[in-house]
Design a protein around this motif. Structure first.
Motif, PDB file in Angstrom:
ATOM      1  N   ASP A  68      51.858  29.572  -6.550  1.00 34.87           N
ATOM      2  CA  ASP A  68      50.972  30.684  -6.217  1.00 34.87           C
ATOM      3  C   ASP A  68      49.844  30.842  -7.228  1.00 34.87           C
ATOM      4  O   ASP A  68      49.074  31.785  -7.158  1.00 34.87           O
ATOM      5  CB  ASP A  68      51.768  31.999  -6.149  1.00 34.87           C
ATOM      6  CG  ASP A  68      52.768  31.968  -5.004  1.00 34.87           C
ATOM      7  OD1 ASP A  68      52.762  30.967  -4.259  1.00 34.87           O
ATOM      8  OD2 ASP A  68      53.548  32.916  -4.875  1.00 34.87           O
TER       9      ASP A  68
ATOM     10  N   GLU B 216      56.952  30.082  -6.069  1.00 33.55           N
ATOM     11  CA  GLU B 216      58.038  30.353  -5.129  1.00 33.55           C
ATOM     12  C   GLU B 216      59.148  29.372  -5.477  1.00 33.55           C
ATOM     13  O   GLU B 216      58.936  28.155  -5.469  1.00 33.55           O
ATOM     14  CB  GLU B 216      57.581  30.123  -3.686  1.00 33.55           C
ATOM     15  CG  GLU B 216      56.522  31.103  -3.197  1.00 33.55           C
ATOM     16  CD  GLU B 216      57.089  32.471  -2.864  1.00 33.55           C
ATOM     17  OE1 GLU B 216      58.291  32.542  -2.502  1.00 33.55           O
ATOM     18  OE2 GLU B 216      56.348  33.475  -2.980  1.00 33.55           O
TER      19      GLU B 216
ATOM     20  N   LYS C 146      64.384  32.101  -1.186  1.00 35.82           N
ATOM     21  CA  LYS C 146      63.122  31.898  -1.888  1.00 35.82           C
ATOM     22  C   LYS C 146      62.796  33.131  -2.716  1.00 35.82           C
ATOM     23  O   LYS C 146      62.871  34.263  -2.242  1.00 35.82           O
ATOM     24  CB  LYS C 146      61.999  31.626  -0.878  1.00 35.82           C
ATOM     25  CG  LYS C 146      61.956  30.166  -0.454  1.00 35.82           C
ATOM     26  CD  LYS C 146      60.557  29.720  -0.100  1.00 35.82           C
ATOM     27  CE  LYS C 146      60.197  30.111   1.336  1.00 35.82           C
ATOM     28  NZ  LYS C 146      58.835  29.654   1.679  1.00 35.82           N
TER      29      LYS C 146
ATOM     30  N   ARG D 174      60.086  34.840  -5.713  1.00 37.85           N
ATOM     31  CA  ARG D 174      58.798  34.723  -6.373  1.00 37.85           C
ATOM     32  C   ARG D 174      59.030  34.978  -7.861  1.00 37.85           C
ATOM     33  O   ARG D 174      59.423  36.083  -8.263  1.00 37.85           O
ATOM     34  CB  ARG D 174      57.827  35.750  -5.795  1.00 37.85           C
ATOM     35  CG  ARG D 174      56.397  35.456  -6.113  1.00 37.85           C
ATOM     36  CD  ARG D 174      55.528  36.599  -5.597  1.00 37.85           C
ATOM     37  NE  ARG D 174      54.325  36.694  -6.386  1.00 37.85           N
ATOM     38  CZ  ARG D 174      53.255  35.937  -6.172  1.00 37.85           C
ATOM     39  NH1 ARG D 174      53.257  35.070  -5.182  1.00 37.85           N
ATOM     40  NH2 ARG D 174      52.187  36.068  -6.922  1.00 37.85           N
TER      41      ARG D 174
END
Lengths: 366, 290
Positions: A252, A258, A265, A267
């Protein structure tokens, strides 16, 4: 705070005993007035570094600078550095007074100056009444304090402490930790402390270097080392840590990724640069893991696990939770008097999560 | 199990006690008794009991012998210490596996009778000896040096025979010395000489005193050394005693000298134990060594 001034520089120190490389191109800068700790498992080279600074051990290669001057060729007796030895090494045939006065006499301090300075040093370690005793007549803790007085009375630029508290029992050690720290603040002398005890290192030091196999693993404040371990060795050596396997699935930008962990998943933030597909370790301190009842409403995603062990530790409740992948996670939670539903039963299914950002993501190591 | 240990102890101590009583206590008692008797040409000794023999020892001639033998023994002791201390330090500094080998070599001469070894010194020092022949051959001297039958020869002989007795206690004291104390002294600013003087010497003082006594005490009585190497002039106390018993046949007088020697040596031993106790009291590293 002023800009810290470098007091001691170790440049590319190496040392080999036979085929055993104890120190490997070791660099370090110690600032004036700080409490610095060399931390590592036994055999990591920390004591060798200390003895090199003291001048009791030769270096194979590299240089040692004190106050900008190379002291590599200066014999131990001429260095303005004193050591508190692990064995204390008090002179058994001398009184406590003579032990403490030894350094002053050797450096030719005027006779009338010796007695007041020795008395002052002994009072500082609260042994004012023990001046005429012999070391054998003192307890371990008292001998320890004589060893400290014997070193600090010379007002060294650098005080080295070699596992100095390891021979004391737990309570006395805790007390001496506080005393040492107080003494260091009062005297303003730079302390270089060697220990294998990570708790001791964290609680006493301004900065810590973690060593393994003759190399620096990480250098930083206790907090940096605990919260942002640079590698798996540091993470595991400093306290307990949970290790979850993950894989980068998306980048990202700006160190945000991720990451696929346990089929979900997440972040996550990472200091390292990863590519998509990189294997990573996601590390979590037990006290950062949150365990909740699975029936409660959960706005965020969570892992599901089974409680397999509960350990009551007094201050905390430690639970061992097995994830579907077979990995076991330790969660250490403080008791909350107001929460009646705090306890879990064995084999209960629970939800596991953590505060986002408190995890550490490191490249996968075997 | 316990009773067998107890039995062993009983027999071991019992046997040693009987041995010491029979061969040390009674003979010494006899010597003391004899010293108070009177010389008798027929029966060797006879009554009445008196202290004449002791009065006779106060003769200037014998005081001179006492003084001479004390001086020679002291010189031999000092020489042994000066040579033995660095030697013992050198052994200690060797790798651990070599130390027993060197110690074995130190003890090796004991396997040869000391009388034989003293004769060997005679051959070395004599007018026709190795040293004189070598010096003459090299043209450094034109007539032989008088080496044999001098005080020097006696002291050399004493040193040669007694040096191991100095080295062994010094070695054992130096070997026990904790190298960490040296590191500590170094760290506190003590140079090599200061470390030697303030750490090594005081902490090995029991070994120094023991070594000195083990040289000094036997040296006073080693009559065969002065017989073979000293000639008629350089007498040890042992020579006087030997002469009284074997030649003059004045047993009370010889016994009186023996008693004086025993008292002298006993006094020195007493000094030693006082010194040893003084040092032991001071304890060791972490207080656990003693």
């Amino acid at each position: 705070m002023n800009e810290p001034r470098a007091l001691l520089n170790l440049n590319h120190l190496s040392k080999t005993y036979g085929s055993n490389r104890v120190l490997d191109n070791f660099d370090l800068t110690i600032f004036d007035g700080e409490f610095f700790t060399l931390l590592g498992p036994s055999g990591c080279g920390k004591t060798t570094v200390l003895r090199m600074i003291a001048g009791l051990e030769d270096t194979d290669t590299g240089s040692i600078q004190l106050d900008g001057q190379d002291i590599g060729q200066v014999p131990a007796e001429k260095r303005p550095i004193n050591t508190v030895f692990q064995s204390y090494a008090l002179f058994p045939h001398m009184t406590v007074f003579d032990n403490v006065a030894f350094g002053l006499r050797m450096s030719g301090v005027a006779k009338e100056e010796i007695a007041p300075r020795v008395t002052e040093a002994l009072e500082m370690v609260r042994l004012g009444d023990f001046a005429e005793r012999k070391p054998a007549q003192l307890s371990g803790g008292q001998q320890q304090r004589v060893a400290i007085a014997r070193a600090v009375v010379n007002r060294p630029k650098l005080l080295l402490l070699d596992e100095s508290l390891s021979a004391l029992d737990y309570k006395l050690r805790q007390q001496m930790q506080i005393e040492l720290k107080r003494l260091q603040r009062k005297l303003g002398i730079t302390f270089v402390y060697v220990t294998h005890d990570q708790e001791e290192a964290l609680s006493m030091s301004d900065r810590v270097v973690v060593m393994n196999k003759g190399k620096v693993q990480q250098l930083g404040t206790p907090r940096e080392i605990y919260e942002q371990p640079a590698n798996l060795f540091v993470a595991k050596f400093i306290g307990e840590i949970n290790q979850l396997a993950g894989e980068i699935v998306e980048i990202d930008g700006n160190h945000e990724y991720e990451v696929k962990v346990e089929g979900l998943k997440w972040r996550l933030h990472a200091e390292h640069n990863f590519k998509v597909g990189d294997k990573v370790n996601v590390l979590l301190r037990p006290e950062d893991v949150r365990v909740e009842y699975i029936d409660d409403p959960h706005p965020d995603q969570y892992l599901v696990g089974t409680v397999v062990e509960r350990n009551y530790k007094g201050k905390t409740l430690d639970s061992l939770i097995r994830l579907p992948s077979g990995i076991e996670v330790i969660a250490s939670e403080f008791f909350d008097e107001d929460d009646p539903s705090f306890d879990y039963s064995l084999n209960q299914k629970v939800a596991i999560k953590w505060v986002p950002g408190w995890e550490v993501v490191l490249p996968h190591e075997v | 199990m316990k009773s067998s240990v107890g039995q062993f102890r009983f027999w071991a101590i019992g046997l040693a006690s009987v041995w010491l009583t029979l061969f040390v206590f009674f003979p010494n008692l006899l010597v003391i008794l004899t010293s108070f008797l009177t010389r008798d040409p027929q029966a060797t000794v006879s009554l009445p009991i008196n202290a004449d023999s002791y009065v006779r020892t106060l003769d200037l001639l014998y005081l001179q012998v006492l003084w001479d033998s004390l001086r020679m023994s002291l010189l031999a002791m000092v020489f042994c210490l000066v040579v033995g201390y660095p030697f013992a330090m050198a052994i200690v500094s060797l790798p651990k596996r070599w130390q027993p080998v060197i110690l074995f070599l130190v003890i090796l001469p004991f396997w040869t009778n000391s009388l034989v070894r003293t004769y060997a010194i005679q051959f070395i020092l004599g007018n026709q000896g190795i040293i004189n022949k070598a010096l003459l051959g090299l043209g450094l001297i034109d007539k032989p040096l008088q080496l044999l039958y001098t005080q020097f020869a006696v002291i050399l002989g004493l040193c040669y025979i007694l040096l191991p007795f100095m080295v062994l206690p010094l070695y054992s004291a130096l070997e026990k010395l904790d190298v960490r104390l040296h590191h500590a002294a170094k760290d506190l600013g003590a140079g090599p000489l200061s470390r030697f003087w303030h750490i090594t010497v005081p902490l090995t003082s029991p070994g120094i005193v023991a070594g000195c006594l083990m040289v000094l005490l036997p040296a006073m009585g080693m009559f065969y050394i002065s017989d073979l190497l000293g000639g008629a002039k350089n007498l040890l106390l042992g020579n006087v005693i030997k002469t009284q018993f074997l030649h003059t046949r004045d047993w009370p007088f010889g016994s009186a000298f023996s008693v004086i020697l025993i008292v002298l040596l006993g006094f020195m031993l007493w000094l030693y134990f006082r010194a040893a106790r003084f040092v032991n009291k001071q304890g060791g590293l972490n207080g656990s060594d003693f």
